[in-house]
Design a protein around this motif. Structure first.
Motif, short mmCIF file in Angstrom:
data_model
loop_
_atom_site.label_atom_id
_atom_site.label_comp_id
_atom_site.label_asym_id
_atom_site.label_seq_id
_atom_site.Cartn_x
_atom_site.Cartn_y
_atom_site.Cartn_z
N LYS A 180 36.80 33.32 34.99
CA LYS A 180 37.68 34.24 35.70
C LYS A 180 38.38 35.18 34.72
O LYS A 180 38.57 36.35 35.00
CB LYS A 180 38.69 33.47 36.54
N ARG A 181 38.80 34.67 33.56
CA ARG A 181 39.42 35.56 32.57
C ARG A 181 38.47 36.68 32.18
O ARG A 181 38.87 37.81 31.97
CB ARG A 181 39.81 34.77 31.31
N ARG A 182 37.19 36.34 32.08
CA ARG A 182 36.20 37.32 31.65
C ARG A 182 35.65 38.15 32.80
O ARG A 182 34.79 39.01 32.57
CB ARG A 182 35.02 36.59 30.97
N ASP A 207 49.44 31.59 29.15
CA ASP A 207 49.56 30.67 28.04
C ASP A 207 49.67 31.51 26.77
O ASP A 207 49.14 32.62 26.71
CB ASP A 207 48.30 29.79 28.00
N THR A 256 40.84 25.54 38.80
CA THR A 256 41.73 26.70 38.55
C THR A 256 41.30 27.98 39.25
O THR A 256 41.96 29.00 39.11
CB THR A 256 41.88 27.05 37.04
N ASN A 257 40.21 27.95 40.00
CA ASN A 257 39.73 29.20 40.60
C ASN A 257 40.74 29.86 41.54
O ASN A 257 40.89 31.08 41.53
CB ASN A 257 38.41 28.97 41.34
N CYS A 280 35.63 27.29 34.55
CA CYS A 280 35.97 28.27 35.59
C CYS A 280 37.05 29.24 35.13
O CYS A 280 36.97 30.45 35.37
CB CYS A 280 36.44 27.56 36.85
N LEU A 281 38.08 28.72 34.47
CA LEU A 281 39.18 29.59 34.06
C LEU A 281 38.68 30.65 33.07
O LEU A 281 39.11 31.81 33.11
CB LEU A 281 40.32 28.74 33.45
N PRO A 338 43.93 39.77 31.58
CA PRO A 338 43.65 38.35 31.34
C PRO A 338 43.94 37.89 29.91
O PRO A 338 44.40 36.78 29.70
CB PRO A 338 42.16 38.23 31.66
N ARG A 350 43.60 24.35 18.01
CA ARG A 350 43.75 24.65 19.43
C ARG A 350 42.39 24.48 20.09
O ARG A 350 41.49 25.30 19.89
CB ARG A 350 44.25 26.08 19.58
N GLN A 379 47.22 34.64 27.55
CA GLN A 379 46.08 34.71 28.47
C GLN A 379 46.40 33.99 29.77
O GLN A 379 47.27 33.12 29.81
CB GLN A 379 44.84 34.13 27.81
N HIS A 380 45.71 34.41 30.81
CA HIS A 380 45.94 33.80 32.12
C HIS A 380 45.78 32.28 32.00
O HIS A 380 44.86 31.79 31.35
CB HIS A 380 44.93 34.32 33.14
N ASP A 381 46.68 31.57 32.63
CA ASP A 381 46.64 30.11 32.62
C ASP A 381 46.73 29.64 34.07
O ASP A 381 46.88 30.45 34.99
CB ASP A 381 47.80 29.57 31.78
N SER A 382 46.64 28.34 34.27
CA SER A 382 46.66 27.82 35.63
C SER A 382 47.37 26.49 35.69
O SER A 382 47.17 25.62 34.84
CB SER A 382 45.23 27.65 36.15
N SER A 385 38.79 23.68 32.55
CA SER A 385 37.43 23.90 33.05
C SER A 385 36.85 25.21 32.52
O SER A 385 37.57 26.10 32.07
CB SER A 385 37.46 23.97 34.58
N ARG A 428 44.22 42.18 37.30
CA ARG A 428 43.46 42.31 36.04
C ARG A 428 43.81 43.58 35.29
O ARG A 428 43.62 43.67 34.08
CB ARG A 428 41.96 42.31 36.32
N ALA A 462 43.28 31.70 39.62
CA ALA A 462 42.72 32.82 38.87
C ALA A 462 42.45 34.02 39.77
O ALA A 462 42.62 35.16 39.36
CB ALA A 462 41.45 32.38 38.15
N VAL A 463 42.02 33.76 41.01
CA VAL A 463 41.74 34.88 41.91
C VAL A 463 42.99 35.33 42.67
O VAL A 463 43.00 36.43 43.22
CB VAL A 463 40.61 34.57 42.93
N VAL A 482 48.79 31.90 22.82
CA VAL A 482 47.80 31.40 21.88
C VAL A 482 48.05 32.02 20.50
O VAL A 482 48.10 33.24 20.37
CB VAL A 482 46.37 31.77 22.34
N ASP A 491 38.06 39.91 42.24
CA ASP A 491 39.00 40.62 41.36
C ASP A 491 40.16 41.17 42.18
O ASP A 491 40.01 41.51 43.34
CB ASP A 491 38.32 41.81 40.68
#
Lengths: 265, 380
Positions: A175-177, B285, B272-273, A171-172, B93, A164, B302-305, A169, B88, B276-277, B287, B84
């Motif tokens: 944002k997750r973190r 997604d 993807t910003n 960026c994702l 996330p 995997r 986890q958050h995906d876009s 990007s 969240r 995400a916001v 995993v 944020d």
């Protein structure tokens, strides 16, 4: 009943071309998991780690470094034949590395400016990634590679599944973190929007702009990023330098590097 | 969890006693999450007392630009929303779903326990409450309720805040979600800076009424109530950004082949910003991760876009390679087909996608340009 003979462990080879060794060191850096790796794989050829060097064929071959000599090229062809899975590790092996900056200049002039006797050199005019020469099964990005991605690719190889390796990007991941966007909030030039994830957003986590060491993402919109970089004060020269690092040999980054280079009269 | 606006007449809480509210929440076992300054931005994180809040700070917003500034007063909530959202907190996330271990010829599954720890969210704005309500409908109600979301949501106590100022990215009035919280909170504060620094406290749940009683709050005067109403009115009137929602769904769905999608696609970074916001975007997604020896395994989500290529991968290849198609997918889902799917718009007018788009793409402007063909030729 006789006990069945234990299945032989898959043989691992770690090969180096033109590189700094940092990516192979990432394998030795897997401190907590290193014994498990050594337990699961027969480390057959890894000169950086052991003087025991076994001949191929290998089940898994990790290739570090870029192709800069004709000898490299020949070696790769042989290596491909004797490797079941061939995986490149790091920016050098995937896109030619920092040494691919030579691709943007006159090679004879460059050689003369560095070496007193360039006639002793026997190298190619360009530095290129391994996949330009032989088929590669998987590529690990980064300068250096990410330890957990390296483990993932080995685990996947051991169990016969695809690794995997997300291509989106940086960026994702920021944002997750919950990492603050350095471009929007601080006005810092950042290559995160065009760079592939995998590093854990290491630089933005320390309020630094991403410098693209994982190379282009699945959709590297370098042209759309140009006005963004300009809006936070990056000049053409700055942008040329931003793209002119470890992945300058990747077309998306290299093209933008070339376009932004100041014209020398 | 959900609540109606007034279970009692409003109270008044002096600024000096704001920490008593925090103390009451902690005494009831709540960890308090609220706004605080980190790395030059107002984020949401654990706050221990009002000293952790961005007292005296404010925020400047523009498409693709955010800056923190000092105020010339000691307002506690004198800013709007940061990157944020409370998404969240509820749809975390990265969430482990289960672990599995080989046990001889069998595989043993260990489901991940849900998190029932009590959390008090301080500073949720009207748009935030609408976003929570939107996600509740998807993730907490109906046939596909998510146990992880539901557990966190049920353990939450929400302290809302009425916005006393808007920023250039804000357009909550277009969706009627703000600036004054009207539902979906346990307790709602309006900060009053005229005269003694204090908060009008509105009660939305029985627990909030208990807390107000424990604190011995006095009933708000009619002047205080009038002041709070005046602040909301002023904030509404000061909101410059608008999104024309009239016939929006039909308009967008009738322009799926409009050339403007290519225009926005050429500016979009596909980074993807925005998703995400966005406080309502909920895509995830799955995993899988296995151990080196193949004996254990864990699955996370986890958050995906929808802006990443592999989001639309079918049989190994993405079907939306074109960035214009990804933007169209996102915008038409958010503003049009979300209505078909969930009976409401997916947008709450918080403006996060505008401020936090590095390329300064502004969905209200893109919609206006799609709506008004004529301006497409003249607009620079």
């Amino acid at each position: 009943m006789p006990t069945p003979k234990p299945k032989p462990k898959p043989k691992l080879a770690v090969i180096k071309l033109a590189s700094c060794d940092g990516c192979q060191l990432s394998l030795l850096d897997c401190e907590d998991e290193l014994l498990a790796v050594a337990g699961a794989l027969d480390i057959a050829y890894f000169p950086e780690a052991s003087s025991r060097l076994l001949k191929g064929p290998y089940d898994v071959t990790l290739v570090e470094g870029s192709v800069t000599t004709a000898a490299d090229r020949e070696r790769l062809a042989a290596l491909r034949r004797e490797s079941r899975l061939l995986i490149t590790i790091g920016a050098c092996a995937t896109s030619g590395g920092i040494q691919a900056l030579r691709n943007f200049q006159s090679y004879p002039e460059l050689a003369r400016s560095v070496y007193a006797h360039p006639e002793y050199l026997d190298s190619l005019a360009t530095s290129s990634g391994v996949a330009e020469h032989i088929p590669v099964d998987y590529e690990l990005r980064g300068c250096p590679v990410d330890k957990s991605q390296l483990l993932e690719v080995l685990i996947a190889a051991l169990h016969g599944r695809a690794p995997r390796l997300p291509r989106h990007s940086v960026c994702l991941e920021c944002k997750r973190r919950g990492v603050v966007c350095v471009t929007v909030a601080h006005g810092t030039p950042c290559l995160g929007p065009v760079t592939q994830t995998g590093c854990g957003a290491l630089c933005p986590r320390f309020s630094r702009g991403c410098f693209g060491c994982f190379g282009p993402s699945d959709t590297p919109r370098v042209q759309a990023l140009a006005p963004v970089l300009a809006s936070v004060g990056a000049t053409d020269t700055d942008v040329a330098r931003l793209y002119g690092t470890f992945n300058v040999g990747a077309p998306a980054f290299g093209d933008e590097h070339r376009v932004r280079l100041p014209v020398v009269e | 969890m959900s609540s109606i606006r007034t279970l009692s007449p409003p109270f008044v809480l002096p600024r000096a006693r704001l920490d008593d509210l925090f103390e009451r929440l902690r005494a009831r076992g709540y960890r308090v999450i609220g706004p605080r300054v980190r790395d030059g931005v107002i984020v949401l994180d654990t706050v221990k007392s009002s000293a952790d809040l961005p007292v005296g700070y404010t925020d400047e917003h523009a498409p693709g630009r955010y800056r923190l500034r000092r105020r010339n007063d000691d307002a506690v909530f004198g800013f709007v929303v940061g990157p944020d959202s409370f998404k969240r907190t509820f749809l975390v996330p990265v969430q482990r779903l289960f672990r599995a271990r080989r046990d001889g010829d069998r595989v043993r599954f260990s489901p991940e326990p849900v998190d029932t720890s009590k959390v008090a969210l301080v500073g949720a704005r009207g748009c935030d409450l609408a976003a929570i309500e939107t996600q509740d409908e998807i993730l907490a109600e109906g046939a596909h309720a998510d146990p992880f979301y539901v557990a966190r949501r049920e353990a939450a106590f929400i302290v809302a805040v009425s916005c006393s100022e808007s920023r250039s990215s804000c357009f909550c009035t277009s969706f009627g979600t703000g600036p004054r919280p009207t539902r979906g909170f346990d307790l709602s504060l309006t900060e009053l800076l005229d005269g003694p620094h204090r908060f009008l406290v509105e009660i939305g749940s029985a627990e909030a009424l208990e807390i107000a009683t424990e604190l011995g709050l006095s009933t708000a005067s009619e002047q205080d109530q009038g002041a709070a109403a005046g602040i909301a009115l002023r904030t509404s009137r000061g909101m410059e950004r608008q999104l024309d929602t009239q016939g929006l769904r039909e308009m967008l769905l009738s322009r799926l082949e409009h050339p403007h999608w290519q225009d926005v696609g050429s500016r979009c970074l596909a980074c993807t910003n925005c998703t995400a916001v966005c406080p309502t975007c909920f895509c995830v997604d799955i995993v899988d991760k296995s151990s080196l020896d193949g004996e254990s395994h864990e699955r996370t989500r986890q958050h995906d876009s929808c802006f990443s290529a592999d989001y639309s991968a079918v049989h190994g290849h993405p079907v939306r390679n074109d960035v214009a198609a990804r933007y169209r997918q996102w915008l038409t889902h958010k503003l049009a087909t979300w209505i078909d799917q969930f009976g409401r718009s997916g947008c709450v007018g918080c403006g996060r996608c505008i401020t936090w788009c590095p390329a300064a793409i502004d969905l209200t402007r893109e919609v206006a340009r799609l709506r008004d063909d004529v301006s497409l030729e003249t607009d620079p």
